[in-house]
Design an enzyme around this catalytic site. Structure first.
Site, mmCIF file in Angstrom:
data_model
loop_
_atom_site.group_PDB
_atom_site.id
_atom_site.type_symbol
_atom_site.label_atom_id
_atom_site.label_comp_id
_atom_site.label_asym_id
_atom_site.label_seq_id
_atom_site.Cartn_x
_atom_site.Cartn_y
_atom_site.Cartn_z
ATOM 1 N N PHE A 195 2.058 11.457 -3.742
ATOM 2 C CA PHE A 195 1.999 12.819 -3.186
ATOM 3 C C PHE A 195 2.905 13.804 -3.922
ATOM 4 C CE2 PHE A 195 5.901 11.407 -1.100
ATOM 5 C CZ PHE A 195 6.678 12.552 -1.140
ATOM 6 N N CYS A 205 10.580 11.367 -8.761
ATOM 7 C CA CYS A 205 10.962 10.003 -9.146
ATOM 8 C C CYS A 205 12.098 10.048 -10.163
ATOM 9 C CB CYS A 205 9.781 9.258 -9.722
ATOM 10 S SG CYS A 205 9.192 10.010 -11.223
HETATM 11 P P1 NAD Z 1 2.794 5.591 -2.057
HETATM 12 O O1 NAD Z 1 2.956 4.291 -2.743
HETATM 13 O O2 NAD Z 1 2.955 5.634 -0.585
HETATM 14 O O3 NAD Z 1 1.318 6.146 -2.353
HETATM 15 C C1 NAD Z 1 0.802 6.181 -3.674
HETATM 16 C C2 NAD Z 1 -0.675 5.849 -3.644
HETATM 17 O O4 NAD Z 1 -0.855 4.498 -3.237
HETATM 18 C C3 NAD Z 1 -1.463 6.709 -2.673
HETATM 19 O O5 NAD Z 1 -2.644 7.126 -3.294
HETATM 20 C C4 NAD Z 1 -1.714 5.794 -1.485
HETATM 21 O O6 NAD Z 1 -2.934 6.052 -0.850
HETATM 22 C C5 NAD Z 1 -1.705 4.415 -2.106
HETATM 23 N N1 NAD Z 1 -1.129 3.387 -1.230
HETATM 24 C C6 NAD Z 1 0.010 3.497 -0.493
HETATM 25 N N2 NAD Z 1 0.265 2.344 0.152
HETATM 26 C C7 NAD Z 1 -0.717 1.479 -0.187
HETATM 27 C C8 NAD Z 1 -0.995 0.119 0.151
HETATM 28 N N3 NAD Z 1 -0.222 -0.566 0.968
HETATM 29 N N4 NAD Z 1 -2.086 -0.454 -0.386
HETATM 30 C C9 NAD Z 1 -2.883 0.233 -1.216
HETATM 31 N N5 NAD Z 1 -2.674 1.526 -1.563
HETATM 32 C C10 NAD Z 1 -1.596 2.137 -1.065
HETATM 33 O O7 NAD Z 1 3.753 6.625 -2.788
HETATM 34 P P2 NAD Z 1 4.069 8.123 -2.374
HETATM 35 O O8 NAD Z 1 4.909 8.123 -1.141
HETATM 36 O O9 NAD Z 1 2.833 8.935 -2.389
HETATM 37 O O10 NAD Z 1 4.953 8.592 -3.626
HETATM 38 C C11 NAD Z 1 6.345 8.470 -3.668
HETATM 39 C C12 NAD Z 1 6.760 7.296 -4.522
HETATM 40 O O11 NAD Z 1 6.216 7.428 -5.823
HETATM 41 C C13 NAD Z 1 8.267 7.206 -4.735
HETATM 42 O O12 NAD Z 1 8.659 5.872 -4.653
HETATM 43 C C14 NAD Z 1 8.466 7.741 -6.139
HETATM 44 O O13 NAD Z 1 9.634 7.293 -6.786
HETATM 45 C C15 NAD Z 1 7.239 7.232 -6.792
HETATM 46 N N6 NAD Z 1 6.941 7.980 -8.001
HETATM 47 C C16 NAD Z 1 7.170 7.368 -9.185
HETATM 48 C C17 NAD Z 1 6.928 8.043 -10.368
HETATM 49 C C18 NAD Z 1 7.189 7.392 -11.686
HETATM 50 O O14 NAD Z 1 6.670 7.879 -12.676
HETATM 51 N N7 NAD Z 1 7.944 6.310 -11.723
HETATM 52 C C19 NAD Z 1 6.443 9.359 -10.327
HETATM 53 C C20 NAD Z 1 6.206 9.941 -9.094
HETATM 54 C C21 NAD Z 1 6.456 9.243 -7.928
#
Ligand code: NAD
Length: 520
Positions: free
Chosen positions: A172, A304
């Protein structure tokens, strides 16, 4: 339904109160070049985090609709991969122009759905736009290698071919930048794509998909499907999908990495972080404090690459007093308000989690130098706001240190030497980024060599590389072999075919040899 109307609706919700309460628009899928409403009976609200108003709803896309998207991508692949590279690049050239044209619309949508300030939302779009610009040079990036006369009359060359259907699963926090890390590189190198935006803020992906179609991307080359866990699992299991790009939390990322790898797919998985900044006593005073405040509290800490932990080498007292002073002066407000420095966090649950981790820090002995938990923003009383918060005396055993907080919370630690500070950072499981603030080249060089983090800043707080390099998180912040964008990104979306050709007048009558061919 027309996509243009959809984009208009979502971009006006920040100011038009009446739209907030009436039937929210349903976000369509993009399948085979058409924006189609899902037949699903299950929808999830997309909520403006500053107001709690429902901006739109995304469907939990049905399996047959997902299959239709993959099948559209599969059908589009043969002709798209055979489309001249110059034509594919020109679509990106047009796309970058259209993104610039619609920058304000994209930024307003991001602020409405995600909450960050409009200026920060423009930065979100701009950092993605740079990847589109980079993809305009795909012909050079995708070049193979050639060596003539590896044996008599024999040449060998390698070509980088697209994989087929690739998929992207987005978080998100950067609704425009992260989809743009993915599909421009994938499609310009000849693949077709299925994008699954975050269910919390799908609007920017939809506008970008519309723009990609307007730029001339043929039907089926880019498809967008909405949903949550079920559709992600379907992506992992689908036999026609060859590679998955994921950005998000460790829970989801490691699940996807394991499940999709088990079916033989390539996976690049960028995950969570705990980025440290080491402050040496000789660091430039003003510049360092400004960097810490901007990188700790910008985007309400939901980056992140946010610098969420500072390790002061030596006595931290003076630094901390100044930090509090500067953090206090930040304006917390809805992202649409011109004076806002930071907006709300994404959801009520996210706010509760951030507040719980702050409280756990206090209970385990950290000193709360600045507490942003009880903030109320006039006019936006329902918003998920957390003001800048600073905890001092944090130690490695505390839950607030071990967990990624993903909110506007800066943790302060102390070390007696650079060596000790580096050891603290290296013991942390994450390895996305780390920075040092110093005026000593010797200290900076030691830090760069000894630190176990994939992206290193020297007097730079958020060292996110531009697209000619790659985004190189390491340790628990990344799973896979090939990083996002840059050369590694092109390598991720392509596979090497190596060709050996022989053109010579074959000497007649030399007979058949069954020995291993050599060129001795
Ligand atoms: P999230 O993991 O909750 O969601 C990311 C995606 O995964 C979404 O599309 C969601 O629908 C899907 N998803 C979530 N849980 C799932 C599950 N159990 N099974 C299958 N699909 C699932 O992440 P978020 O809250 O949207 O984003 C924040 C996180 O992303 C933070 O940890 C941040 O550090 C990380 N992030 C990392 C980077 C990087 O480049 N390292 C960049 C941006 C964000």
């Amino acid at each position: 339904f027309t996509p243009q109307i959809f984009a208009l609706n979502i971009s006006t919700t920040a100011t038009d109160q009446s739209l907030r309460h009436s039937d929210p628009p349903r976000v369509p899928n993009l399948i085979g070049g058409s924006f189609v409403n899902s037949q699903s009976s299950e929808f999830i609200d997309v909520i403006n985090p500053a107001t709690q108003q429902v901006v739109s709803q995304i469907p939990l896309t049905k399996n047959e609709e997902f299959q239709a998207a993959v099948s559209a991508a599969k059908q589009a692949f043969p002709s798209w991969r055979n489309t001249p590279i110059t034509t594919r690049q020109r679509v990106m050239l047009k796309l970058q122009q259209l993104i610039r044209r619609d920058m304000d619309k994209l930024a307003m949508n991001i602020t409405t759905e995600q909450g960050k300030t409009l200026k920060d939302a423009q930065g979100d779009v701009f950092r993605g736009l740079e990847v589109v610009e980079h993809a305009c040079g795909m012909a050079s990036l995708q070049m193979g290698e050639f060596l003539s006369n590896v044996s008599h009359g024999v040449d060998t060359y390698s070509v980088r071919e697209p994989l087929g259907v690739c998929a992207g699963i987005c978080p998100f926090n950067f609704p425009a930048m992260i989809p743009l890390w993915m599909f421009p590189v994938a499609v310009t190198s000849g693949n077709t794509f299925v994008l699954k935006p975050s269910e919390k803020d799908p609007g920017a992906s939809m506008i970008l998909a519309e723009l990609a179609m307007e730029a001339g991307l043929p039907s089926g080359v880019l498809n967008v499907v909405h949903g949550t866990n079920d559709i992600v699992n379907a992506i992992c299991d689908d036999e026609d999908i060859k590679a998955i790009s994921f950005v998000g939390s460790n829970t989801a990322g490691m699940h996807i990495y394991a499940r999709a790898s088990a079916t033989g797919k390539r996976v690049q998985s960028n995950m969570g972080a705990k980025n440290h900044g080491i402050v040496m006593p000789d660091a430039s005073h003003d510049a360092t404090l400004n960097a810490l405040v901007a990188a700790g509290f910008g985007a309400a800490g939901q980056r992140c690459m946010a610098l969420s932990t500072v390790v002061f080498v030596g006595d931290p007292k003076e630094w901390e007093i100044e930090l509090v002073k500067r953090a206090k002066s930040l304006k917390v407000n809805a992202g649409t308000e011109p004076d806002a420095d930071l907006g709300p966090v994404i959801s009520k649950q996210a706010k509760e989690r951030v507040c719980r981790l702050i409280q756990s820090g206090v209970e385990s002995g950290a000193r709360l130098l600045l507490d942003g938990r009880d903030i109320v923003v006039p006019g936006y009383e329902q918003g998920n706001f957390v003001g800048p918060t600073i905890l001092s005396g944090v130690t490695e055993d505390m839950e607030c240190y071990k967990e990624e907080i993903f909110g506007p919370v800066l943790l302060c630690m102390q070390a007696d030497s650079l060596e000790e500070a580096i050891k603290i950072v290296n013991r942390n499981k994450y390895g996305n980024g780390a920075a040092i603030f110093t005026s000593s080249g010797v200290a900076a060089r030691k830090f760069q060599t000894d630190i176990e983090a994939g992206q290193v800043g020297i007097n730079v707080p958020i060292p996110v590389p531009l697209p000619f390099f790659s985004f190189t998180g390491s340790k628990a912040s990344f799973a896979g072999d090939l990083n996002f964008y840059g050369k590694a990104g092109v390598n991720f979306y392509t596979q090497i075919k190596t060709v050996t050709q022989q053109w010579k007048d074959l000497p007649g009558g030399s007979g058949v040899s069954l020995a291993m061919p050599t060129s001795q």
